[in-house]
Design an enzyme around this catalytic site. Structure first.
Site, PDB file in Angstrom:
ATOM      1  N   ARG A   1      44.563  90.701  36.947  1.00 16.11           N
ATOM      2  CA  ARG A   1      43.156  90.431  37.249  1.00 16.11           C
ATOM      3  C   ARG A   1      42.917  88.931  37.390  1.00 16.11           C
ATOM      4  O   ARG A   1      43.489  88.146  36.650  1.00 16.11           O
ATOM      5  CB  ARG A   1      42.276  90.977  36.111  1.00 16.11           C
ATOM      6  CG  ARG A   1      41.912  92.423  36.291  1.00 16.11           C
ATOM      7  CD  ARG A   1      41.221  92.999  35.092  1.00 16.11           C
ATOM      8  NE  ARG A   1      40.174  92.162  34.520  1.00 16.11           N
ATOM      9  CZ  ARG A   1      39.384  92.559  33.529  1.00 16.11           C
ATOM     10  NH1 ARG A   1      39.522  93.769  33.012  1.00 16.11           N
ATOM     11  NH2 ARG A   1      38.449  91.770  33.050  1.00 16.11           N
TER      12      ARG A   1
ATOM     13  N   ARG B   1      36.037  83.996  28.100  1.00 18.24           N
ATOM     14  CA  ARG B   1      35.522  85.353  27.879  1.00 18.24           C
ATOM     15  C   ARG B   1      35.400  85.655  26.388  1.00 18.24           C
ATOM     16  O   ARG B   1      34.467  86.335  25.955  1.00 18.24           O
ATOM     17  CB  ARG B   1      36.428  86.379  28.586  1.00 18.24           C
ATOM     18  CG  ARG B   1      36.201  86.391  30.097  1.00 18.24           C
ATOM     19  CD  ARG B   1      37.340  87.048  30.853  1.00 18.24           C
ATOM     20  NE  ARG B   1      37.532  88.434  30.490  1.00 18.24           N
ATOM     21  CZ  ARG B   1      38.688  89.092  30.680  1.00 18.24           C
ATOM     22  NH1 ARG B   1      39.718  88.482  31.203  1.00 18.24           N
ATOM     23  NH2 ARG B   1      38.777  90.353  30.341  1.00 18.24           N
TER      24      ARG B   1
ATOM     25  N   ARG C   1      26.483  94.412  26.991  1.00 18.53           N
ATOM     26  CA  ARG C   1      27.288  93.271  26.593  1.00 18.53           C
ATOM     27  C   ARG C   1      26.452  92.153  25.972  1.00 18.53           C
ATOM     28  O   ARG C   1      26.954  91.087  25.675  1.00 18.53           O
ATOM     29  CB  ARG C   1      27.991  92.730  27.821  1.00 18.53           C
ATOM     30  CG  ARG C   1      29.513  92.668  27.611  1.00 18.53           C
ATOM     31  CD  ARG C   1      30.101  92.172  28.850  1.00 18.53           C
ATOM     32  NE  ARG C   1      31.492  91.879  28.848  1.00 18.53           N
ATOM     33  CZ  ARG C   1      32.417  92.673  29.359  1.00 18.53           C
ATOM     34  NH1 ARG C   1      32.127  93.871  29.786  1.00 18.53           N
ATOM     35  NH2 ARG C   1      33.652  92.252  29.444  1.00 18.53           N
TER      36      ARG C   1
ATOM     37  N   ARG D   1      49.083  91.352  30.900  1.00 17.97           N
ATOM     38  CA  ARG D   1      48.541  92.625  31.393  1.00 17.97           C
ATOM     39  C   ARG D   1      48.678  92.754  32.909  1.00 17.97           C
ATOM     40  O   ARG D   1      48.402  91.819  33.653  1.00 17.97           O
ATOM     41  CB  ARG D   1      47.052  92.664  31.003  1.00 17.97           C
ATOM     42  CG  ARG D   1      46.307  93.856  31.497  1.00 17.97           C
ATOM     43  CD  ARG D   1      45.094  94.118  30.673  1.00 17.97           C
ATOM     44  NE  ARG D   1      43.983  93.221  30.955  1.00 17.97           N
ATOM     45  CZ  ARG D   1      42.784  93.348  30.396  1.00 17.97           C
ATOM     46  NH1 ARG D   1      42.565  94.294  29.511  1.00 17.97           N
ATOM     47  NH2 ARG D   1      41.818  92.496  30.694  1.00 17.97           N
TER      48      ARG D   1
ATOM     49  N   LYS E   1      39.990  98.204  25.540  1.00 20.97           N
ATOM     50  CA  LYS E   1      38.808  99.045  25.799  1.00 20.97           C
ATOM     51  C   LYS E   1      39.016  99.979  26.993  1.00 20.97           C
ATOM     52  O   LYS E   1      38.730 101.160  26.904  1.00 20.97           O
ATOM     53  CB  LYS E   1      37.581  98.180  26.102  1.00 20.97           C
ATOM     54  CG  LYS E   1      36.951  97.528  24.909  1.00 20.97           C
ATOM     55  CD  LYS E   1      35.558  96.999  25.236  1.00 20.97           C
ATOM     56  CE  LYS E   1      35.521  95.998  26.376  1.00 20.97           C
ATOM     57  NZ  LYS E   1      36.284  94.755  26.124  1.00 20.97           N
TER      58      LYS E   1
HETATM   59  P1  AMP Z   1      35.585  93.883  31.876  1.00 20.21           P
HETATM   60  O1  AMP Z   1      36.370  94.628  32.896  1.00 20.21           O
HETATM   61  O2  AMP Z   1      34.713  94.782  31.043  1.00 20.21           O
HETATM   62  O3  AMP Z   1      36.438  92.961  31.028  1.00 20.21           O
HETATM   63  O4  AMP Z   1      34.557  92.931  32.666  1.00 20.21           O
HETATM   64  C1  AMP Z   1      35.024  91.910  33.520  1.00 20.21           C
HETATM   65  C2  AMP Z   1      33.900  90.946  33.845  1.00 20.21           C
HETATM   66  O5  AMP Z   1      32.848  91.656  34.522  1.00 20.21           O
HETATM   67  C3  AMP Z   1      33.223  90.305  32.644  1.00 20.21           C
HETATM   68  O6  AMP Z   1      33.940  89.158  32.167  1.00 20.21           O
HETATM   69  C4  AMP Z   1      31.869  89.939  33.252  1.00 20.21           C
HETATM   70  O7  AMP Z   1      31.962  88.802  34.085  1.00 20.21           O
HETATM   71  C5  AMP Z   1      31.581  91.139  34.148  1.00 20.21           C
HETATM   72  N1  AMP Z   1      30.862  92.201  33.392  1.00 20.21           N
HETATM   73  C6  AMP Z   1      31.324  93.445  33.071  1.00 20.21           C
HETATM   74  N2  AMP Z   1      30.397  94.138  32.397  1.00 20.21           N
HETATM   75  C7  AMP Z   1      29.318  93.310  32.257  1.00 20.21           C
HETATM   76  C8  AMP Z   1      28.050  93.439  31.628  1.00 20.21           C
HETATM   77  N3  AMP Z   1      27.682  94.548  30.976  1.00 20.21           N
HETATM   78  N4  AMP Z   1      27.192  92.380  31.715  1.00 20.21           N
HETATM   79  C9  AMP Z   1      27.528  91.258  32.375  1.00 20.21           C
HETATM   80  N5  AMP Z   1      28.721  91.062  32.961  1.00 20.21           N
HETATM   81  C10 AMP Z   1      29.619  92.072  32.916  1.00 20.21           C
END
Ligand code: AMP
Length: 216
Positions: free
Chosen positions: A161, A172, A88, A127, A13
């Site tokens: 990360r 996740r 989300r 990654r 993404k």
């Molecule tokens: P990402 O970089 O999109 O994979 O997001 C990493 C982490 O950030 C996720 O596993 C959540 O813990 C938090 N996070 C990101 N976007 C959201 C969202 N829209 N709602 C809740 N938690 C989020």
């Protein structure tokens, strides 16, 4: 254009969002990146988000929705945006609809990136991301940097990360199936969903996405 990108962790993404946003000249808004920036700056918001992120859980809606709304209200997003990682869950999708409705705006498309589950863990475990720019993404096997630990694009430090460990990735994925997948049906009812395969080389996936969005 106003676009939402959805897909499981590891679908690419972030990479696709950065490329598509550049091609379409709209800002790439990633709630994950916003949280990570807050964590590295040591803000109160970052402190609140970190424990949820490290456990692979969603950060509570009241924190997330407010942060996303603030970002979408900035000037550069007035003509459109590409949302990566927001909404989300269904309450966030409803909140986004309310925000857009209040401004007499609508989403143009929800791009759904599909990837076989077995590819996800392998993609994420290898990654490595650049500290300077999360769009500079490498993979220890599939896309190794020329120099170990150093970004080919800008020379920044590459890191893994905190939430990319195998246990957290599985959590996740579970959260994705439970909480995020239902938004695909929510948007299907609004006839907004276009689904593409996220397997294969990055450029091919971008080309597929542009075509699916009708902008190639
Ligand atoms: P990402 O970089 O999109 O994979 O997001 C990493 C982490 O950030 C996720 O596993 C959540 O813990 C938090 N996070 C990101 N976007 C959201 C969202 N829209 N709602 C809740 N938690 C989020």
């Amino acid at each position: 254009m106003r676009i939402v990108l959805v897909g499981p962790p590891g679908a690419g993404k972030g990479t696709q969002a950065a490329l598509l946003a550049k091609n379409l000249s709209i800002p790439h808004i990633s709630t994950g990146d916003l949280f990570r920036a807050n964590i590295s700056q040591g803000t109160e918001l970052g402190r609140k988000a970190k424990s949820y992120m490290d456990a692979g859980n969603l950060v509570p809606d009241e924190v997330t929705i407010e942060m996303a709304k603030d970002r979408m209200e900035q000037q550069d997003a007035a003509g459109g945006f590409l949302l990566d990682g927001f909404p989300r869950n269904v309450p966030q999708a409803e909140a986004l609809d309310d925000m857009l409705k209040a401004e007499s705006m609508k989403l143009d498309a929800v791009l759904d990136l599909e990837i076989p589950e077995e590819e996800v863990v392998e993609r994420i475990a290898g990654r490595r991301i650049c500290r300077n720019d999360s769009a500079h993404v490498f993979h220890v096997v599939n896309k190794p940097p020329k120099r170990d630990g150093v970004c080919d694009v800008c020379g920044g430090e590459l890191y893994q990360r905190d939430d990319d460990s195998e246990g957290t990735v599985r959590k996740r994925l579970e959260v994705y199936h439970q909480k995020t997948e239902p938004i695909i049906d929510y948007y299907r009812r609004q006839d907004l969903v276009v689904t593409i395969s996220a397997s294969g080389p990055v450029e091919e996936v971008t080309a597929r996405a542009m075509q699916a969005l009708g902008v190639s």
